[in-house]
Design a protein around this motif. Structure first.
Motif, PDB file in Angstrom:
ATOM      1  N   LYS A   1      28.737  41.572  58.064  1.00 24.25           N
ATOM      2  CA  LYS A   1      28.708  40.115  58.227  1.00 24.25           C
ATOM      3  C   LYS A   1      28.746  39.367  56.897  1.00 24.25           C
ATOM      4  N   ALA A   2      28.469  40.044  55.801  1.00 25.76           N
ATOM      5  CA  ALA A   2      28.375  39.387  54.495  1.00 25.76           C
ATOM      6  C   ALA A   2      29.762  39.094  53.935  1.00 25.76           C
ATOM      7  N   ASP A   3      29.863  37.972  53.235  1.00 25.61           N
ATOM      8  CA  ASP A   3      31.093  37.652  52.512  1.00 25.61           C
ATOM      9  C   ASP A   3      31.112  38.367  51.173  1.00 25.61           C
ATOM     10  N   ASN A   4      29.913  38.564  50.613  1.00 23.66           N
ATOM     11  CA  ASN A   4      29.807  39.188  49.293  1.00 23.66           C
ATOM     12  C   ASN A   4      28.377  39.674  49.105  1.00 23.66           C
ATOM     13  N   ILE A   5      28.212  40.796  48.419  1.00 27.06           N
ATOM     14  CA  ILE A   5      26.896  41.280  48.018  1.00 27.06           C
ATOM     15  C   ILE A   5      26.947  41.474  46.507  1.00 27.06           C
ATOM     16  N   MET A   6      26.114  40.702  45.815  1.00 26.84           N
ATOM     17  CA  MET A   6      26.102  40.760  44.355  1.00 26.84           C
ATOM     18  C   MET A   6      24.865  41.536  43.896  1.00 26.84           C
ATOM     19  N   GLU A   7      25.088  42.578  43.120  1.00 29.88           N
ATOM     20  CA  GLU A   7      23.999  43.394  42.576  1.00 29.88           C
ATOM     21  C   GLU A   7      23.593  42.866  41.206  1.00 29.88           C
ATOM     22  N   GLN A   8      22.297  42.755  40.990  1.00 35.45           N
ATOM     23  CA  GLN A   8      21.777  42.320  39.694  1.00 35.45           C
ATOM     24  C   GLN A   8      20.674  43.285  39.270  1.00 35.45           C
ATOM     25  N   PRO A   9      20.953  44.159  38.295  1.00 35.05           N
ATOM     26  CA  PRO A   9      19.934  45.118  37.846  1.00 35.05           C
ATOM     27  C   PRO A   9      18.757  44.398  37.184  1.00 35.05           C
ATOM     28  N   PHE A  10      17.589  45.016  37.287  1.00 34.12           N
ATOM     29  CA  PHE A  10      16.382  44.472  36.664  1.00 34.12           C
ATOM     30  C   PHE A  10      15.703  45.589  35.882  1.00 34.12           C
ATOM     31  N   ILE A  11      15.393  45.304  34.598  1.00 32.54           N
ATOM     32  CA  ILE A  11      14.732  46.288  33.744  1.00 32.54           C
ATOM     33  C   ILE A  11      13.620  45.603  32.967  1.00 32.54           C
ATOM     34  N   ASN A  12      12.408  46.132  33.114  1.00 30.53           N
ATOM     35  CA  ASN A  12      11.251  45.705  32.332  1.00 30.53           C
ATOM     36  C   ASN A  12      10.623  46.986  31.777  1.00 30.53           C
ATOM     37  N   GLU A  13      11.135  47.422  30.626  1.00 29.20           N
ATOM     38  CA  GLU A  13      10.685  48.690  30.056  1.00 29.20           C
ATOM     39  C   GLU A  13       9.211  48.652  29.660  1.00 29.20           C
ATOM     40  N   LYS A  14       8.751  47.515  29.163  1.00 29.00           N
ATOM     41  CA  LYS A  14       7.367  47.394  28.697  1.00 29.00           C
ATOM     42  C   LYS A  14       6.382  47.748  29.807  1.00 29.00           C
ATOM     43  N   ASP A  15       6.627  47.252  31.028  1.00 26.51           N
ATOM     44  CA  ASP A  15       5.719  47.493  32.147  1.00 26.51           C
ATOM     45  C   ASP A  15       6.235  48.556  33.114  1.00 26.51           C
ATOM     46  N   GLN A  16       7.298  49.245  32.737  1.00 26.64           N
ATOM     47  CA  GLN A  16       7.917  50.304  33.535  1.00 26.64           C
ATOM     48  C   GLN A  16       8.255  49.835  34.955  1.00 26.64           C
ATOM     49  N   VAL A  17       8.983  48.738  35.020  1.00 27.29           N
ATOM     50  CA  VAL A  17       9.451  48.210  36.298  1.00 27.29           C
ATOM     51  C   VAL A  17      10.976  48.140  36.224  1.00 27.29           C
ATOM     52  N   TYR A  18      11.627  48.923  37.072  1.00 24.24           N
ATOM     53  CA  TYR A  18      13.083  49.001  37.090  1.00 24.24           C
ATOM     54  C   TYR A  18      13.548  48.764  38.524  1.00 24.24           C
ATOM     55  N   GLY A  19      14.630  48.040  38.676  1.00 25.11           N
ATOM     56  CA  GLY A  19      15.065  47.793  40.041  1.00 25.11           C
ATOM     57  C   GLY A  19      16.416  47.134  40.148  1.00 25.11           C
ATOM     58  N   MET A  20      16.673  46.637  41.350  1.00 30.10           N
ATOM     59  CA  MET A  20      17.947  45.995  41.664  1.00 30.10           C
ATOM     60  C   MET A  20      17.682  44.862  42.645  1.00 30.10           C
ATOM     61  N   PHE A  21      18.359  43.747  42.412  1.00 28.65           N
ATOM     62  CA  PHE A  21      18.306  42.595  43.309  1.00 28.65           C
ATOM     63  C   PHE A  21      19.680  42.450  43.943  1.00 28.65           C
ATOM     64  N   TYR A  22      19.717  42.346  45.269  1.00 29.40           N
ATOM     65  CA  TYR A  22      20.968  42.178  46.000  1.00 29.40           C
ATOM     66  C   TYR A  22      20.987  40.778  46.607  1.00 29.40           C
ATOM     67  N   GLU A  23      21.928  39.969  46.164  1.00 30.04           N
ATOM     68  CA  GLU A  23      22.118  38.640  46.738  1.00 30.04           C
ATOM     69  C   GLU A  23      23.243  38.733  47.764  1.00 30.04           C
ATOM     70  N   VAL A  24      22.933  38.380  48.996  1.00 25.95           N
ATOM     71  CA  VAL A  24      23.884  38.527  50.091  1.00 25.95           C
ATOM     72  C   VAL A  24      24.403  37.148  50.483  1.00 25.95           C
ATOM     73  N   ALA A  25      25.716  36.961  50.417  1.00 24.51           N
ATOM     74  CA  ALA A  25      26.337  35.695  50.806  1.00 24.51           C
ATOM     75  C   ALA A  25      27.049  35.892  52.139  1.00 24.51           C
TER      76      ALA A  25
END
Length: 185
Positions: free
Chosen positions: A105-129
């Motif tokens: 159903k999505a027109d677009n899914i945009m991936e945005q990586p997230f990195i916070n090395e200091k606090d050891q938090v790594y991830g990905m944000f998916y924006e769904v249009a």
């Protein structure tokens, strides 16, 4: 009465009924929705903590999961915690699969990586249009012990044009959650 009077009365009635305001086309416009400036509160769980919008109603669920409910927008952010037990690849695959289930159903899914090395938090944000069921998905991990996923859902038919302002507002809240997330050891 003669037919001449009937004609005059008919013409007068038509003129009287036809008098009125001119019909004008409505100008093109969009509904402008403004949401309050968000103030932050810190939510502390046994496994992690993060800042969130104070407008949200917080519900702590079992297994360290949390629901942030936004009643005015009829939306919720569902946050789920899982422990990493030599299954990081499986957890990552499940999170990515969940995000891409909306591709139909999505027109677009945009991936945005997230990195916070200091606090050891790594991830990905998916924006769904588009008219997908969820307008945003994310995951964060420390790659060794903790894995958190989150999804934004609205309690309304997924009409992207209608929910777009609320989706943008809550996507900003998700970014704040990701940026402020810290692991409790």
């Amino acid at each position: 009465m003669n037919s001449k009077w009937y004609l005059y009365i008919l013409i007068f009635s038509i003129i009287l009924v036809s008098c009125g305001d001119d019909v004008l086309p409505k100008p093109k416009a969009m509904l402008r929705l403004e949401y309050p400036e968000s103030s932050k509160e810190r939510l502390v769980s046994e496994k992690f903590q993060f800042e969130h919008n104070a407008q949200a109603q917080v519900k702590k669920n079992k297994n360290f999961s949390v629901t942030l409910d936004y009643p005015l927008m009829k939306g919720s952010i569902f946050i789920t915690y899982k422990e990493v037990k030599n299954n990081l690849e499986e957890l990552l695959a499940d999170a990515q699969k969940l995000s891409y289930e909306h591709v139909v159903k999505a027109d677009n899914i945009m991936e945005q990586p997230f990195i916070n090395e200091k606090d050891q938090v790594y991830g990905m944000f998916y924006e769904v249009a588009g008219d997908a069921a969820s307008q945003a998905q994310f995951y964060v991990t420390d790659s060794t012990q903790h894995f958190v996923t989150g999804s934004l859902y609205f309690r309304a038919k997924p009409n992207y044009d209608s929910i777009y302002p609320a989706a943008v507002y809550l996507q900003k809240d998700i970014r704040v959650i990701m940026e402020s997330l810290r692991w409790n050891e």
